[in-house]
Write a protein that holds these residues in place. Structure first.
Motif, mmCIF file in Angstrom:
data_model
loop_
_atom_site.group_PDB
_atom_site.id
_atom_site.type_symbol
_atom_site.label_atom_id
_atom_site.label_comp_id
_atom_site.label_asym_id
_atom_site.label_seq_id
_atom_site.Cartn_x
_atom_site.Cartn_y
_atom_site.Cartn_z
ATOM 1 N N ALA A 130 -1.008 -5.731 -18.687
ATOM 2 C CA ALA A 130 -2.237 -6.025 -19.453
ATOM 3 C C ALA A 130 -3.028 -7.124 -18.732
ATOM 4 N N ASN A 131 -3.393 -8.199 -19.431
ATOM 5 C CA ASN A 131 -4.214 -9.236 -18.801
ATOM 6 C C ASN A 131 -3.375 -10.345 -18.171
ATOM 7 N N LEU A 132 -2.064 -10.095 -18.076
ATOM 8 C CA LEU A 132 -1.154 -11.080 -17.496
ATOM 9 C C LEU A 132 -0.821 -10.661 -16.067
ATOM 10 N N LEU A 133 -1.030 -11.596 -15.141
ATOM 11 C CA LEU A 133 -0.786 -11.316 -13.737
ATOM 12 C C LEU A 133 0.156 -12.372 -13.171
ATOM 13 N N PHE A 134 1.057 -11.948 -12.310
ATOM 14 C CA PHE A 134 1.955 -12.905 -11.684
ATOM 15 C C PHE A 134 1.916 -12.708 -10.173
ATOM 16 N N ASP A 135 1.550 -13.757 -9.469
ATOM 17 C CA ASP A 135 1.511 -13.729 -8.004
ATOM 18 C C ASP A 135 2.873 -14.189 -7.501
ATOM 19 N N THR A 136 3.620 -13.258 -6.871
ATOM 20 C CA THR A 136 4.997 -13.591 -6.499
ATOM 21 C C THR A 136 5.058 -14.523 -5.289
ATOM 22 N N GLU A 154 10.656 -21.120 -16.876
ATOM 23 C CA GLU A 154 9.833 -20.146 -17.580
ATOM 24 C C GLU A 154 9.258 -19.128 -16.596
ATOM 25 N N VAL A 155 8.852 -19.625 -15.442
ATOM 26 C CA VAL A 155 8.336 -18.735 -14.403
ATOM 27 C C VAL A 155 9.416 -17.734 -13.983
ATOM 28 N N ALA A 156 10.654 -18.230 -13.836
ATOM 29 C CA ALA A 156 11.755 -17.356 -13.417
ATOM 30 C C ALA A 156 11.989 -16.244 -14.446
ATOM 31 N N VAL A 157 11.959 -16.608 -15.721
ATOM 32 C CA VAL A 157 12.167 -15.603 -16.777
ATOM 33 C C VAL A 157 11.011 -14.605 -16.786
ATOM 34 N N LEU A 158 9.799 -15.146 -16.678
ATOM 35 C CA LEU A 158 8.617 -14.285 -16.716
ATOM 36 C C LEU A 158 8.644 -13.261 -15.580
ATOM 37 N N GLU A 159 8.977 -13.734 -14.389
ATOM 38 C CA GLU A 159 8.996 -12.822 -13.245
ATOM 39 C C GLU A 159 10.013 -11.703 -13.448
ATOM 40 N N LEU A 160 11.195 -12.094 -13.895
ATOM 41 C CA LEU A 160 12.257 -11.105 -14.114
ATOM 42 C C LEU A 160 11.813 -10.050 -15.137
ATOM 43 N N LEU A 161 11.218 -10.504 -16.238
ATOM 44 C CA LEU A 161 10.802 -9.564 -17.288
ATOM 45 C C LEU A 161 9.639 -8.697 -16.817
ATOM 46 N N HIS A 177 20.018 -15.270 -13.746
ATOM 47 C CA HIS A 177 18.815 -15.469 -12.944
ATOM 48 C C HIS A 177 18.324 -16.900 -13.033
ATOM 49 N N ILE A 178 18.380 -17.477 -14.227
ATOM 50 C CA ILE A 178 17.822 -18.828 -14.342
ATOM 51 C C ILE A 178 18.857 -19.925 -14.173
ATOM 52 N N PHE A 179 20.120 -19.611 -14.382
ATOM 53 C CA PHE A 179 21.119 -20.674 -14.252
ATOM 54 C C PHE A 179 22.033 -20.475 -13.058
ATOM 55 N N ILE A 213 15.890 -7.604 -28.094
ATOM 56 C CA ILE A 213 16.712 -6.463 -28.488
ATOM 57 C C ILE A 213 18.068 -7.059 -28.865
ATOM 58 N N ARG A 214 18.268 -7.196 -30.157
ATOM 59 C CA ARG A 214 19.411 -7.966 -30.650
ATOM 60 C C ARG A 214 20.732 -7.524 -30.032
ATOM 61 N N GLY A 215 21.473 -8.500 -29.522
ATOM 62 C CA GLY A 215 22.779 -8.206 -28.943
ATOM 63 C C GLY A 215 22.724 -7.602 -27.542
ATOM 64 N N VAL A 216 21.506 -7.349 -27.038
ATOM 65 C CA VAL A 216 21.400 -6.720 -25.721
ATOM 66 C C VAL A 216 20.584 -7.576 -24.748
ATOM 67 N N GLY A 217 19.343 -7.837 -25.101
ATOM 68 C CA GLY A 217 18.523 -8.609 -24.176
ATOM 69 C C GLY A 217 17.072 -8.637 -24.590
ATOM 70 N N TYR A 218 16.184 -8.576 -23.589
ATOM 71 C CA TYR A 218 14.761 -8.754 -23.833
ATOM 72 C C TYR A 218 13.959 -7.676 -23.114
ATOM 73 N N LEU A 219 12.775 -7.412 -23.666
ATOM 74 C CA LEU A 219 11.910 -6.396 -23.067
ATOM 75 C C LEU A 219 10.475 -6.880 -23.152
ATOM 76 N N LEU A 220 9.802 -6.872 -22.019
ATOM 77 C CA LEU A 220 8.401 -7.268 -21.989
ATOM 78 C C LEU A 220 7.524 -6.018 -21.902
#
Ligand code: CA
Length: 226
Positions: A130-136, A154-161, A177-179, A213-220
């Protein structure tokens, strides 16, 4: 690679500087909050190892100052305070990681390496949802082309998602990934980062949703309702 170590317990400080030197890190040691502020204002460090209880102040105040000036310096907090509340406060103040005394030097080094490790740039230069852009390359997030200031974690999580948009990212993967692979991560630490990231994205008008996603993880995914 030069590290700043802020620790007022001389015995521990010597142990740290000696141990880090054996791992080929140069360190500058500061034993008071005032010295730490002076050192940090004049020297660019690869990372900061920060004790919280200092004779002339609280390490958390130094940490907040660093983040207030949007300095992405990786910060590993060392503290005798093991309580959950202190841990959460430390992370919310912008610490990238947290180690409770007493700890093994090997553990400190492993956490430090995870902090200094930047995720590889494998899949092209920018990611967009959408309107979110990430320059790697610059590791910079944009919303509607406006640059956004986020913590290193936060950047690390955002990039992964974003790399796996519309797919469930297992919580364990976010954690690693973050730790890094050093283990001993508090069970709520990932939630703290995801919650903070979700809140910031929504407050700043990003048209994306991070679903738990309870008990599993996250979805962006794109927020079609936004
Ligand atoms: Ca102390």
């Amino acid at each position: 690679m030069r590290l700043a170590v802020v620790e007022d317990n001389l015995e521990l400080a010597q142990l740290l500087t000696k141990g880090l030197k054996a791992e080929r890190y140069d360190t500058d040691l500061f034993t008071t909050a005032a010295d730490a502020r002076a050192g940090l204002s004049t020297t660019r460090y690869a990372a900061l190892i920060l004790d919280l209880g200092l004779p002339d102040g609280d390490g958390l105040a130094i940490l907040r100052e660093i983040r207030q000036r949007s300095d992405p310096l990786p910060v590993l907090v060392l503290t005798a305070r093991g309580g959950l509340q202190d841990r959460v406060t430390g992370l919310r103040s912008g610490a990238d990681d947290y180690l409770v005394k007493p700890f093994a030097l090997e553990e400190l080094v492993a956490r430090l390496e995870a902090l200094l490790r930047r995720p590889g740039q494998l899949l092209g230069r920018s990611l967009a949802v959408a309107n979110l852009l990430f320059d790697t390359e610059s590791r910079q997030a944009f919303i509607d082309d406006k640059p956004q200031i986020l913590s290193a974690r936060e950047v690390a999580v955002l990039e992964l998602l974003m790399r796996r948009k519309d797919r469930v990212v297992p919580k364990k993967l976010v954690e690693d990934h973050i730790f890094g692979l050093s283990g001993e991560v508090g069970s709520n630490a990932v939630e703290v980062y995801v919650h903070r990231l979700r809140k910031q994205l929504s407050e700043r008008g990003a048209k994306v949703q991070i679903h738990t996603i309870r008990g599993v993880g996250y979805l962006l995914a794109e927020d079609k309702a936004a």
